[in-house]
Design an enzyme around this catalytic site. Structure first.
Site, mmCIF file in Angstrom:
data_model
loop_
_atom_site.group_PDB
_atom_site.id
_atom_site.type_symbol
_atom_site.label_atom_id
_atom_site.label_comp_id
_atom_site.label_asym_id
_atom_site.label_seq_id
_atom_site.Cartn_x
_atom_site.Cartn_y
_atom_site.Cartn_z
ATOM 1 C CB CYS A 178 9.693 4.804 -0.485
ATOM 2 S SG CYS A 178 7.827 5.028 -0.870
ATOM 3 C CG ASP B 85 -1.715 -3.614 -6.977
ATOM 4 O OD1 ASP B 85 -1.899 -2.784 -6.054
ATOM 5 O OD2 ASP B 85 -1.247 -4.464 -6.845
ATOM 6 C CG ASN C 142 -5.453 -1.640 2.751
ATOM 7 O OD1 ASN C 142 -6.582 -1.804 2.913
ATOM 8 N ND2 ASN C 142 -4.638 -2.022 1.752
ATOM 9 C CG HIS D 138 -1.018 3.131 -1.732
ATOM 10 N ND1 HIS D 138 -0.050 2.814 -0.939
ATOM 11 C CD2 HIS D 138 -1.800 1.836 -1.697
ATOM 12 C CE1 HIS D 138 -0.207 1.743 -0.351
ATOM 13 N NE2 HIS D 138 -1.181 1.121 -0.850
ATOM 14 C CG HIS E 182 -5.558 -0.251 -3.232
ATOM 15 N ND1 HIS E 182 -4.997 -1.036 -3.700
ATOM 16 C CD2 HIS E 182 -5.243 0.261 -1.973
ATOM 17 C CE1 HIS E 182 -3.910 -1.348 -3.047
ATOM 18 N NE2 HIS E 182 -3.925 -0.425 -1.734
HETATM 19 P P1 AMP Z 1 -1.319 -1.783 0.320
HETATM 20 O O1 AMP Z 1 -1.173 -3.394 0.795
HETATM 21 O O2 AMP Z 1 -2.366 -1.240 0.443
HETATM 22 O O3 AMP Z 1 0.077 -0.961 0.842
HETATM 23 O O4 AMP Z 1 -0.840 -1.849 -1.493
HETATM 24 C C1 AMP Z 1 0.292 -2.054 -1.775
HETATM 25 C C2 AMP Z 1 0.095 -2.326 -3.206
HETATM 26 O O5 AMP Z 1 0.988 -2.188 -3.988
HETATM 27 C C3 AMP Z 1 -0.253 -3.957 -3.251
HETATM 28 O O6 AMP Z 1 -1.454 -4.077 -4.050
HETATM 29 C C4 AMP Z 1 0.752 -4.433 -4.121
HETATM 30 O O7 AMP Z 1 0.585 -5.306 -5.272
HETATM 31 C C5 AMP Z 1 1.097 -3.143 -4.835
HETATM 32 N N1 AMP Z 1 2.713 -2.910 -5.607
HETATM 33 C C6 AMP Z 1 3.663 -3.189 -4.795
HETATM 34 N N2 AMP Z 1 4.741 -2.886 -5.586
HETATM 35 C C7 AMP Z 1 4.371 -2.486 -6.955
HETATM 36 C C8 AMP Z 1 4.869 -2.247 -8.068
HETATM 37 N N3 AMP Z 1 6.133 -2.239 -8.358
HETATM 38 N N4 AMP Z 1 4.129 -1.787 -9.248
HETATM 39 C C9 AMP Z 1 2.861 -1.733 -8.918
HETATM 40 N N5 AMP Z 1 2.103 -2.087 -8.017
HETATM 41 C C10 AMP Z 1 2.939 -2.593 -6.700
HETATM 42 ZN ZN ZN Z 2 7.612 7.063 -0.964
#
Ligand code: AMP
Ligand code: ZN
Length: 111
Positions: free
Chosen positions: A4, A30, A86, A99, A101
């Protein structure tokens, strides 16, 4: 949880600047921002979705939400912001660790 990305960030295994941290939550930017300012509020406890949430986790999420107005002010979102959580495939959830946003820093388009 293994594999994760957010658990790895929380554990410090993947470096990511923290814009806020307390015992229950971190706030990071993000990686692929969808607005001028795009933060992720990530509870430290691992679970994927509201449908999996137990009572204690629900209370953590509640407290995370209660911190957002004050945080938003400090993070440059005083003009308003959009909150997105989401849930699952159809919503495009890509990281299976709940999480929140926060998007803002500009006038957001309708959706
Ligand atoms: P979701 O699509 O709601 O699951 O959002 C996941 C978000 O995590 C996406 O907008 C990705 O750009 C962001 N994300 C994935 N890996 C990382 C990371 N290492 N650091 C910061 N954001 C990330
Ligand atoms: Zn986790």
């Amino acid at each position: 949880m293994e594999n994760c990305v957010f658990c790895k960030i929380i554990a410090g295994e993947i470096p990511s600047p923290r814009y806020f941290e307390d015992e229950e939550m971190i706030v990071i930017k993000d990686l692929e921002p969808k607005a001028k300012l795009h933060y992720l509020c990530i509870p430290k406890v691992h679970f994927a979705r509201f449908s999996e949430m137990n009572e204690e986790q629900a209370n953590i999420v509640k407290r995370c939400c209660q911190k957002i107005p004050n945080l938003a002010h400090k993070l440059g979102l005083a003009g308003g912001y959009r909150v997105i959580v989401n849930q699952g495939d159809d919503a495009g959830q890509t990281v299976q660790h709940l999480h929140i946003h926060l998007l803002g820093g500009e006038k957001l388009k309708d959706f």
